[in-house]
Design a protein around this motif. Structure first.
Motif, PDB file in Angstrom:
ATOM      1  N   ASN A   1     -20.113  -3.943  87.343  1.00 44.46           N
ATOM      2  CA  ASN A   1     -20.374  -5.378  87.154  1.00 44.46           C
ATOM      3  C   ASN A   1     -21.039  -6.006  88.368  1.00 44.46           C
ATOM      4  OD1 ASN A   1     -18.221  -5.177  88.865  1.00 44.46           O
ATOM      5  ND2 ASN A   1     -17.014  -6.815  87.919  1.00 44.46           N
ATOM      6  N   ALA A   2     -21.493  -5.202  89.323  1.00 43.29           N
ATOM      7  CA  ALA A   2     -22.119  -5.758  90.524  1.00 43.29           C
ATOM      8  C   ALA A   2     -23.484  -6.340  90.180  1.00 43.29           C
ATOM      9  CB  ALA A   2     -22.262  -4.677  91.587  1.00 43.29           C
ATOM     10  N   GLU A   3     -23.662  -7.634  90.466  1.00 41.59           N
ATOM     11  CA  GLU A   3     -24.969  -8.268  90.269  1.00 41.59           C
ATOM     12  C   GLU A   3     -25.774  -8.236  91.556  1.00 41.59           C
ATOM     13  OE1 GLU A   3     -24.555 -11.853  87.364  1.00 41.59           O
ATOM     14  OE2 GLU A   3     -22.712 -11.736  88.547  1.00 41.59           O
ATOM     15  N   THR A   4     -25.099  -8.528  92.658  1.00 42.73           N
ATOM     16  CA  THR A   4     -25.714  -8.490  93.978  1.00 42.73           C
ATOM     17  C   THR A   4     -24.772  -7.728  94.901  1.00 42.73           C
ATOM     18  OG1 THR A   4     -26.802 -10.638  93.666  1.00 42.73           O
ATOM     19  CG2 THR A   4     -26.554  -9.850  95.928  1.00 42.73           C
ATOM     20  N   THR A   5     -25.285  -6.766  95.614  1.00 38.60           N
ATOM     21  CA  THR A   5     -24.479  -5.985  96.549  1.00 38.60           C
ATOM     22  C   THR A   5     -25.150  -5.982  97.916  1.00 38.60           C
ATOM     23  OG1 THR A   5     -23.699  -4.538  94.771  1.00 38.60           O
ATOM     24  CG2 THR A   5     -23.401  -3.756  97.032  1.00 38.60           C
ATOM     25  N   VAL A   6     -24.405  -6.373  98.929  1.00 39.56           N
ATOM     26  CA  VAL A   6     -24.868  -6.313 100.313  1.00 39.56           C
ATOM     27  C   VAL A   6     -24.257  -5.064 100.943  1.00 39.56           C
ATOM     28  CG1 VAL A   6     -24.963  -7.477 102.545  1.00 39.56           C
ATOM     29  CG2 VAL A   6     -24.921  -8.825 100.431  1.00 39.56           C
ATOM     30  N   VAL A   7     -25.081  -4.251 101.562  1.00 42.53           N
ATOM     31  CA  VAL A   7     -24.604  -3.014 102.180  1.00 42.53           C
ATOM     32  C   VAL A   7     -24.881  -3.068 103.682  1.00 42.53           C
ATOM     33  CG1 VAL A   7     -24.689  -0.497 102.174  1.00 42.53           C
ATOM     34  CG2 VAL A   7     -25.099  -1.769 100.050  1.00 42.53           C
ATOM     35  N   MET A   8     -23.822  -2.836 104.460  1.00 33.67           N
ATOM     36  CA  MET A   8     -23.917  -2.874 105.911  1.00 33.67           C
ATOM     37  C   MET A   8     -23.417  -1.546 106.479  1.00 33.67           C
ATOM     38  SD  MET A   8     -22.479  -6.754 106.393  1.00 33.67           S
ATOM     39  CE  MET A   8     -23.317  -7.006 107.960  1.00 33.67           C
ATOM     40  N   LEU A   9     -23.738  -1.308 107.747  1.00 34.03           N
ATOM     41  CA  LEU A   9     -23.246  -0.112 108.449  1.00 34.03           C
ATOM     42  C   LEU A   9     -23.588   1.156 107.677  1.00 34.03           C
ATOM     43  CD1 LEU A   9     -19.699  -1.460 109.407  1.00 34.03           C
ATOM     44  CD2 LEU A   9     -21.801  -1.599 110.757  1.00 34.03           C
ATOM     45  N   ASP A  10     -24.849   1.298 107.331  1.00 33.15           N
ATOM     46  CA  ASP A  10     -25.264   2.448 106.517  1.00 33.15           C
ATOM     47  C   ASP A  10     -26.310   3.265 107.262  1.00 33.15           C
ATOM     48  OD1 ASP A  10     -25.710   4.265 104.565  1.00 33.15           O
ATOM     49  OD2 ASP A  10     -26.724   2.908 103.181  1.00 33.15           O
TER      50      ASP A  10
ATOM     51  N   HIS B   1     -36.804   3.092 119.366  1.00 31.12           N
ATOM     52  CA  HIS B   1     -35.981   2.167 120.145  1.00 31.12           C
ATOM     53  C   HIS B   1     -34.687   2.790 120.661  1.00 31.12           C
ATOM     54  CE1 HIS B   1     -38.639  -1.132 119.053  1.00 31.12           C
ATOM     55  NE2 HIS B   1     -38.508  -0.807 117.771  1.00 31.12           N
ATOM     56  N   GLY B   2     -34.290   3.922 120.107  1.00 28.89           N
ATOM     57  CA  GLY B   2     -33.030   4.535 120.515  1.00 28.89           C
ATOM     58  C   GLY B   2     -31.821   3.986 119.797  1.00 28.89           C
ATOM     59  N   TRP B   3     -31.993   2.980 118.976  1.00 29.39           N
ATOM     60  CA  TRP B   3     -30.911   2.367 118.207  1.00 29.39           C
ATOM     61  C   TRP B   3     -31.539   1.582 117.059  1.00 29.39           C
ATOM     62  CZ3 TRP B   3     -30.517  -3.040 117.678  1.00 29.39           C
ATOM     63  CH2 TRP B   3     -31.383  -3.776 118.504  1.00 29.39           C
ATOM     64  N   ILE B   4     -30.733   1.260 116.077  1.00 33.51           N
ATOM     65  CA  ILE B   4     -31.191   0.401 114.988  1.00 33.51           C
ATOM     66  C   ILE B   4     -29.997  -0.304 114.373  1.00 33.51           C
ATOM     67  CG2 ILE B   4     -31.044   2.200 113.191  1.00 33.51           C
ATOM     68  CD1 ILE B   4     -33.657   0.948 112.002  1.00 33.51           C
ATOM     69  N   MET B   5     -30.198  -1.548 114.003  1.00 38.16           N
ATOM     70  CA  MET B   5     -29.207  -2.300 113.242  1.00 38.16           C
ATOM     71  C   MET B   5     -29.921  -2.852 112.019  1.00 38.16           C
ATOM     72  SD  MET B   5     -26.858  -4.242 116.071  1.00 38.16           S
ATOM     73  CE  MET B   5     -25.914  -3.287 117.264  1.00 38.16           C
ATOM     74  N   ASP B   6     -29.456  -2.448 110.851  1.00 35.44           N
ATOM     75  CA  ASP B   6     -30.130  -2.847 109.630  1.00 35.44           C
ATOM     76  C   ASP B   6     -29.100  -3.121 108.543  1.00 35.44           C
ATOM     77  OD1 ASP B   6     -29.431  -0.128 109.522  1.00 35.44           O
ATOM     78  OD2 ASP B   6     -30.963   0.316 108.022  1.00 35.44           O
ATOM     79  N   SER B   7     -29.545  -3.746 107.488  1.00 30.55           N
ATOM     80  CA  SER B   7     -28.711  -4.030 106.322  1.00 30.55           C
ATOM     81  C   SER B   7     -29.633  -4.221 105.137  1.00 30.55           C
ATOM     82  CB  SER B   7     -27.846  -5.281 106.547  1.00 30.55           C
ATOM     83  OG  SER B   7     -28.651  -6.388 106.922  1.00 30.55           O
ATOM     84  N   TYR B   8     -29.045  -4.244 103.940  1.00 31.01           N
ATOM     85  CA  TYR B   8     -29.898  -4.438 102.770  1.00 31.01           C
ATOM     86  C   TYR B   8     -29.098  -5.032 101.616  1.00 31.01           C
ATOM     87  CZ  TYR B   8     -28.060   0.259 101.500  1.00 31.01           C
ATOM     88  OH  TYR B   8     -27.272   1.345 101.234  1.00 31.01           O
ATOM     89  N   ILE B   9     -29.856  -5.577 100.678  1.00 31.64           N
ATOM     90  CA  ILE B   9     -29.288  -6.193  99.483  1.00 31.64           C
ATOM     91  C   ILE B   9     -29.858  -5.479  98.263  1.00 31.64           C
ATOM     92  CG2 ILE B   9     -29.252  -8.299  98.067  1.00 31.64           C
ATOM     93  CD1 ILE B   9     -29.456  -9.878 100.720  1.00 31.64           C
TER      94      ILE B   9
END
Length: 244
Positions: A172-181, A232-240
């Protein structure tokens, strides 16, 4: 450490700090800044730049961030990691003449998939904790793509890449935010019927945005993410993810 202020700094941009947060950094007596190893020195530099731009005259005290033990079960691994971070906070300020509040700049938001508050609970004696929220990573992501988070009267689910790999998306997920992936777990999904909005280094000069049908852009995100992390040696990202 009688008083501890946790100041949300969004995704590392001064524009993501509220006026209340700027004032807090200006009034802090000591600011704790973590170092995460040679490859992530620029994370400390971003914090230093934010402190400088606010005009804060606080004393800067560094501590080395510990590494989680990958051989332990996840929950035990995180527990021991939090215990060690709290210990390093206290070691770092031992002997420091503290004449006012101690502040920590919290990436993202102290309330959202961040454990700074849980770590603070381990301090003894317990300080009085004040939280100053900033722009969250989710707000920065939706703003960068100029999209609303939810559908009309729709629900929103916030989860992690680890949970997405283990459980998938709820029906039933309409919108899902995914972090720490860090493993781009969207690759495990049936890509048909999903649209993705992905972003990294949000609010910075290095900001990267990709959006489109998941089936069309999944490989582009994986390749772009890997290249950016290498650079960059690091990355911080997220997505919807939204149903199409």
């Amino acid at each position: 450490m009688d008083t501890l202020w946790l100041v949300g700094i969004g995704t590392g941009s001064l524009s993501h700090i509220t006026l209340e947060g700027v004032k807090a950094l200006q009034q802090a007596a000591v600011i704790l800044v973590p170092r995460k190893g040679d490859q992530k020195d620029d994370l400390a530099e971003i914090r230093h730049r934010i402190i400088e731009e606010t005009g804060s005259q606080a004393r800067i005290v560094h501590f080395e961030y510990p590494v989680r033990d990958p051989d332990l079960p996840y929950q035990e691994r995180v527990k021991q990691w939090h215990d060690e971070i709290a210990r390093r906070w206290q070691v770092a300020i031992a002997g420091v003449d503290i004449t006012g509040p101690v502040a920590l700049l919290v990436w993202g938001d102290p309330s959202l998939y961040d454990s700074t508050l849980r770590i603070a609970e381990r301090l003894s004696p317990a300080p009085q904790v004040r939280v100053i929220p900033g722009i969250t990573a989710i707000q920065a992501l939706t703003a960068a793509h100029a999209i609303p988070l939810n559908t009309v009267d729709g629900s929103v689910m916030i989860t992690t890449g680890r949970r997405l790999r283990a459980e998938g998306l709820p029906h039933n997920a309409e919108t899902t935010v995914v972090m720490l992936d860090g493993l781009c777990s969207f690759q495990n999904l049936d890509a048909d019927g999903w649209h993705i909005w992905w972003g990294a280094y949000l609010g910075s000069d290095q900001q990267i945005l990709i959006e489109g049908p998941l089936a069309d852009v999944a490989s582009q995100i994986v390749e772009t993410r890997a290249a950016a992390r290498e650079q960059h040696g690091w990355i911080m990202d997220s997505y919807i993810l939204k149903r199409r």
